[in-house]
Design a protein around this motif. Structure first.
Motif, PDB file in Angstrom:
ATOM      1  N   CYS A 147       0.835  -1.214   0.000  1.00  0.00           N
ATOM      2  CA  CYS A 147       0.000   0.000   0.000  1.00  0.00           C
ATOM      3  C   CYS A 147       0.861   1.252   0.000  1.00  0.00           C
ATOM      4  N   ARG A 148       0.292   2.280  -0.584  1.00  0.00           N
ATOM      5  CA  ARG A 148       0.980   3.578  -0.611  1.00  0.00           C
ATOM      6  C   ARG A 148       0.934   4.217   0.783  1.00  0.00           C
ATOM      7  N   PRO A 149       2.099   4.708   1.269  1.00  0.00           N
ATOM      8  CA  PRO A 149       2.131   5.301   2.612  1.00  0.00           C
ATOM      9  C   PRO A 149       1.487   6.687   2.697  1.00  0.00           C
ATOM     10  N   ASN A 168      -8.600  -0.813  -3.747  1.00  0.00           N
ATOM     11  CA  ASN A 168      -8.467  -0.942  -5.201  1.00  0.00           C
ATOM     12  C   ASN A 168      -6.986  -1.002  -5.593  1.00  0.00           C
ATOM     13  N   ASP A 169      -6.197  -0.065  -5.053  1.00  0.00           N
ATOM     14  CA  ASP A 169      -4.778   0.043  -5.427  1.00  0.00           C
ATOM     15  C   ASP A 169      -3.948  -0.948  -4.611  1.00  0.00           C
ATOM     16  N   GLY A 170      -3.948  -2.187  -5.086  1.00  0.00           N
ATOM     17  CA  GLY A 170      -3.217  -3.248  -4.415  1.00  0.00           C
ATOM     18  C   GLY A 170      -4.106  -4.458  -4.203  1.00  0.00           C
ATOM     19  N   VAL A 200       6.484  -3.346  -2.735  1.00  0.00           N
ATOM     20  CA  VAL A 200       7.068  -2.005  -2.900  1.00  0.00           C
ATOM     21  C   VAL A 200       6.881  -1.434  -4.323  1.00  0.00           C
ATOM     22  N   GLU A 201       5.642  -1.537  -4.794  1.00  0.00           N
ATOM     23  CA  GLU A 201       5.324  -0.884  -6.080  1.00  0.00           C
ATOM     24  C   GLU A 201       5.018   0.596  -5.858  1.00  0.00           C
ATOM     25  N   ASP A 202       4.385   0.879  -4.692  1.00  0.00           N
ATOM     26  CA  ASP A 202       3.696   2.161  -4.540  1.00  0.00           C
ATOM     27  C   ASP A 202       4.411   3.156  -3.625  1.00  0.00           C
ATOM     28  N   TYR A 203       5.758   3.030  -3.552  1.00  0.00           N
ATOM     29  CA  TYR A 203       6.533   3.953  -2.714  1.00  0.00           C
ATOM     30  C   TYR A 203       7.157   5.057  -3.567  1.00  0.00           C
ATOM     31  N   THR A 323     -10.737   7.645  -6.495  1.00  0.00           N
ATOM     32  CA  THR A 323     -10.223   7.245  -5.169  1.00  0.00           C
ATOM     33  C   THR A 323      -8.707   7.027  -5.171  1.00  0.00           C
ATOM     34  N   TRP A 324      -8.084   7.179  -6.332  1.00  0.00           N
ATOM     35  CA  TRP A 324      -6.649   6.870  -6.465  1.00  0.00           C
ATOM     36  C   TRP A 324      -5.779   7.731  -5.541  1.00  0.00           C
ATOM     37  N   HIS A 325      -5.030   7.062  -4.677  1.00  0.00           N
ATOM     38  CA  HIS A 325      -4.132   7.719  -3.730  1.00  0.00           C
ATOM     39  C   HIS A 325      -4.882   8.741  -2.857  1.00  0.00           C
ATOM     40  N   THR A 326      -6.090   8.349  -2.479  1.00  0.00           N
ATOM     41  CA  THR A 326      -6.878   9.146  -1.526  1.00  0.00           C
ATOM     42  C   THR A 326      -7.313   8.223  -0.388  1.00  0.00           C
TER      43      THR A 326
END
Ligand code: AHN
Ligand code: ZN
Length: 354
Positions: A147-149, A168-170, A200-203, A323-326
């Motif tokens: 997940c994105r931090p 959704n993202d992951g 570590v895709e979303d860092y 919702t992307w990165h929210t």
């Protein structure tokens, strides 16, 4: 004559031997009677039976269970944000390994420490499940599980340092692939399947740190794997990456790098989606280019790999959806119908391959 012995080398052999024996004993035989006897003796195979056997060999494509996939998405989200280095990340990783093992996959883990764009050391854990590992004909299916931090695309600035739920993202791509794994256990396709959950895709560099080179900061797990695959000289006929495949009314256009590196796979997958009745989700039209886990697979591993990723025409916050990165990337915005469209399409593709 339709029920007559049509294909049976044993019949033919016994017939020849018996004829010889009978002749040597001076018995005049009626070949038709002998033949009929043989059919009864050794179980003649009729044209009808052969046709039925051929029919049975035709693969029945399993029905993707969207409720099962949805539950797999929810179970990941329930761990909390799976940010590399967190307790939720560790515990979810263990759970992913156990679910893949339960599906009959041979599981390999790649664990190492990787360095983020800002010098942070992150524990990376790529999780790979192999079905029919001895089969030389293979297909690669993948998704990122981290997940994105930072919810750095959230309209509210106060949320920019909050980690995302990543429903959704992951979790969506992983949930679809866990359901694919469950289906594979019930009925094996002709090819071996590798399911890779990249870490570590979303860092990647956050929007609140402009000016830092961003391109290479994404997809650290897949970059690692492409340089050092879990089996030496790993190869697959093609790969399919799933990213954000659970949003409502998602539209998956032809992603640019996929079209560039793997046009035949794009055609194959979109055609299957249309035949299965999901054409609305898969418009046969060009979309934008996305830096994603399929890039190292195409460029470094040299395996043609496509990305099924949404491109939303009337979203306000992001072309990947609102919702992307929210902080709204949660279970409330996961739609079983989209999971079904993508999951069924993947099953149609992998079970049709010979
Ligand atoms: C970029 O924004 C450069 N790539 C998107 C890759 C991504 C992030 N996929 C999911 N989250
Ligand atoms: Zn992301």
């Amino acid at each position: 004559m339709d029920e007559m012995c049509y294909f049976c080398p044993i019949n033919k052999y016994i017939y020849m031997v018996m004829t010889k024996v009978m002749l040597s004993h001076g018995i005049k035989i009626c070949s038709y009677i002998t033949f009929s006897m043989l059919i009864i003796c050794c179980g003649g195979v009729t044209k009808k039976q052969v046709a039925e056997t051929e029919k049975a060999k035709e693969v029945v494509i399993p029905a993707f269970n969207a409720d099962s996939a949805y539950s797999y998405v929810g179970q990941q989200v329930a761990f909390g944000p799976r940010v590399p280095g967190s307790e939720a990340h560790r515990r979810c990783g263990d759970w992913l390994v156990s679910v893949l093992k339960r599906s009959g996959a041979l599981v390999t883990e790649q664990c190492d420490v990787v360095e983020a764009f800002d010098g942070t050391s992150l524990p990376m854990r790529n999780i790979i499940g192999a079905f029919q590992p001895e089969n030389r004909k293979r297909i690669l299916l993948c998704a990122h599980w981290d997940c994105r931090p930072w919810a750095d695309n959230d309209p509210d600035k106060k949320n920019h340092h909050t980690p995302v739920d990543g429903a959704n993202d992951g979790a969506s791509g992983v949930g679809v692939l866990l359901e694919v794994a469950r289906q594979i256990q019930l009925q094996q396709p002709a090819l071996g399947i590798d399911i890779i959950f990249f870490d570590v895709e979303d860092y990647g560099v956050p929007q609140f740190m402009p000016g830092i080179e961003s391109e290479g900061s994404w997809c650290l797990g897949s970059q690692y794997w492409a340089h050092m695959p879990h089996t030496p000289d790993y190869n697959a006929r093609f790969g399919i990456l799933l990213d954000m495949v659970g949003g409502p009314h998602a539209t998956f256009f032809h992603e640019g790098f996929s079209q560039h590196y793997a046009p035949a796979i794009v055609d194959k997958v979109w055609e299957k989606a249309h035949l299965a009745g999901y054409g609305k989700y898969f418009p046969k039209q060009a979309g934008g280019y996305v830096t994603d886990d399929h890039l190292p697979i195409n460029r470094i591993s040299r395996i043609p790999c496509i990305d099924i990723i949404p491109m939303m025409e009337d979203s306000e916050l992001s072309s990947f959806g609102d919702t992307w990165h929210t902080v709204n990337d949660n279970m409330e915005h996961i739609d079983r119908n989209t999971l079904k469209a993508v999951g069924q399409t993947v099953l149609e593709v992998i079970y049709s391959e010979k």
